[in-house]
Scaffold this active site. Structure first.
Site, PDB file in Angstrom:
ATOM      1  N   SER A 128      -1.203  -5.709   4.061  1.00  0.00           N
ATOM      2  CA  SER A 128      -1.984  -5.225   5.194  1.00  0.00           C
ATOM      3  C   SER A 128      -1.717  -6.124   6.397  1.00  0.00           C
ATOM      4  CB  SER A 128      -3.476  -5.231   4.860  1.00  0.00           C
ATOM      5  OG  SER A 128      -4.247  -4.748   5.943  1.00  0.00           O
ATOM      6  N   HIS A 183      -0.742  -1.866  13.546  1.00  0.00           N
ATOM      7  CA  HIS A 183      -1.292  -1.944  12.196  1.00  0.00           C
ATOM      8  C   HIS A 183      -0.263  -1.401  11.221  1.00  0.00           C
ATOM      9  CE1 HIS A 183      -3.114   0.611   8.958  1.00  0.00           C
ATOM     10  NE2 HIS A 183      -3.645  -0.551   8.634  1.00  0.00           N
ATOM     11  N   ASN A 187       0.058  -0.925   6.737  1.00  0.00           N
ATOM     12  CA  ASN A 187      -0.474  -1.157   5.401  1.00  0.00           C
ATOM     13  C   ASN A 187       0.250  -0.245   4.430  1.00  0.00           C
ATOM     14  OD1 ASN A 187      -2.542   0.397   3.405  1.00  0.00           O
ATOM     15  ND2 ASN A 187      -2.898  -1.808   3.345  1.00  0.00           N
ATOM     16  N   THR A 188       0.720  -0.795   3.313  1.00  0.00           N
ATOM     17  CA  THR A 188       1.192   0.042   2.214  1.00  0.00           C
ATOM     18  C   THR A 188       0.643  -0.530   0.921  1.00  0.00           C
ATOM     19  OG1 THR A 188       3.291  -1.181   2.058  1.00  0.00           O
ATOM     20  CG2 THR A 188       3.291   0.862   3.342  1.00  0.00           C
TER      21      THR A 188
END
Length: 296
Positions: free
Chosen positions: A118, A132, A134-135
């Site tokens: 993140s 931003h 995130n994975t």
């Protein structure tokens, strides 16, 4: 589903850690190379790295990760790049939430495993967009899925920046199917919309959740390419905008936009809610909040 995914879990968590390392190196490189323009007289920023530890209710190990945060740099006012791998049993509220999303068997066997990266960056110069990414991968005894994406959040919008960010995402997603980028772009537009403000959080990107086509390798490859797209999509924008002069009005616009970002993360963001509900380090979960913000 009887396979506990041990090898696949290790591959996924290893990928998220390698991606974190690549991003931290690139961002510290941006700090080192910022020799002209606003804030160039400051010392180059560096990440403070703190291990995070999560314990189950009985005190047993429940995973953890690394919280990497840079504050007060030349280019980055605050940026966090966190990775975590957590596991255990979901509480009753989280079980109900998962069941409502269609996760099978979660109330009879609430074990889970989750890993991900993140990232949120809040920038010194208001011409440089916040971002931003995130994975993540999530596993339960009866289901697994991938999720995440990245989105651009400028307070001062430039059409060229938006076009570059989206074109890079598209180039990385197109090998997985020509219909995928339009679908994930539309999903991001919906997910990052702020209903109470009746506006989007930024200029979008790509987003997916509950990604399980039945082919773990294919879905993992897609998740990796979403991560690989991040640096080439974002770093050129930083390099272009970080030397621009700005006004007090520009800075004020940035602080107001950060308030919008904070509202979204605290009210709607699924990852924030999950992290707090499962007892993860609150400082790591809330690292996405800006260092300064303003509500007009």
């Amino acid at each position: 589903m009887t396979d506990d995914f041990t090898e696949r879990k290790a591959r996924a968590s290893g990928w998220f850690r390698r991606l974190r390392d690549d991003i931290v190196t690139a961002f510290e490189g941006l700090e080192d190379s910022h020799a002209d323009g606003p804030f160039a007289d400051l010392p180059p920023g560096r990440f403070d790295v703190t291990p995070t530890v999560r314990s189950a209710d009985d005190g047993s190990d429940a995973g953890g990760g690394l919280m990497s945060v840079m504050r007060g740099g030349r280019v980055f006012e605050k940026v966090g790049v966190n990775v975590s791998t957590v596991y255990g049993s979901l509480g009753s509220a989280a079980q109900k939430s998962m069941a409502a999303r269609g996760v099978p068997g979660i109330e009879s066997d609430p074990r889970f495993w989750a890993s991900g990266i993140s990232l949120v960056a809040h920038m010194r110069n208001p011409h440089v967009p916040a971002v931003h990414m995130n994975t993540r991968m999530f596993w339960t005894p009866n289901a697994w899925w991938f999720g995440g994406g990245s989105d651009l959040n400028p307070c001062l919008e430039y059409d060229a920046d938006t076009a570059h960010f989206h074109a890079t995402q598209k180039a990385h997603l197109d090998p997985h199917g020509a219909d995928l980028y339009p679908a994930l772009k539309a999903w991001a537009d919906e997910y990052f919309y702020i209903p109470h403000r009746k506006r989007a959080r930024g200029v979008g990107g790509v987003f997916m959740d509950d990604r399980n086509t039945g082919d773990w390798e294919t879905d993992f490859a897609l998740t990796q390419d979403i991560g690989r797209a991040f640096l080439p999509a974002y770093v050129p924008l930083v390099e272009t905008r970080r030397t621009q002069a700005f006004t007090e009005a520009d800075k004020d616009a940035q602080l107001v936009h950060r308030g919008l970002y904070a509202e979204y993360n605290l009210v709607y963001d699924r990852g924030t809610k999950f992290g707090l509900a499962t007892g993860h380090d609150p400082d790591a979960v809330l690292m996405s909040l800006p260092p300064l913000a303003k509500w007009a």
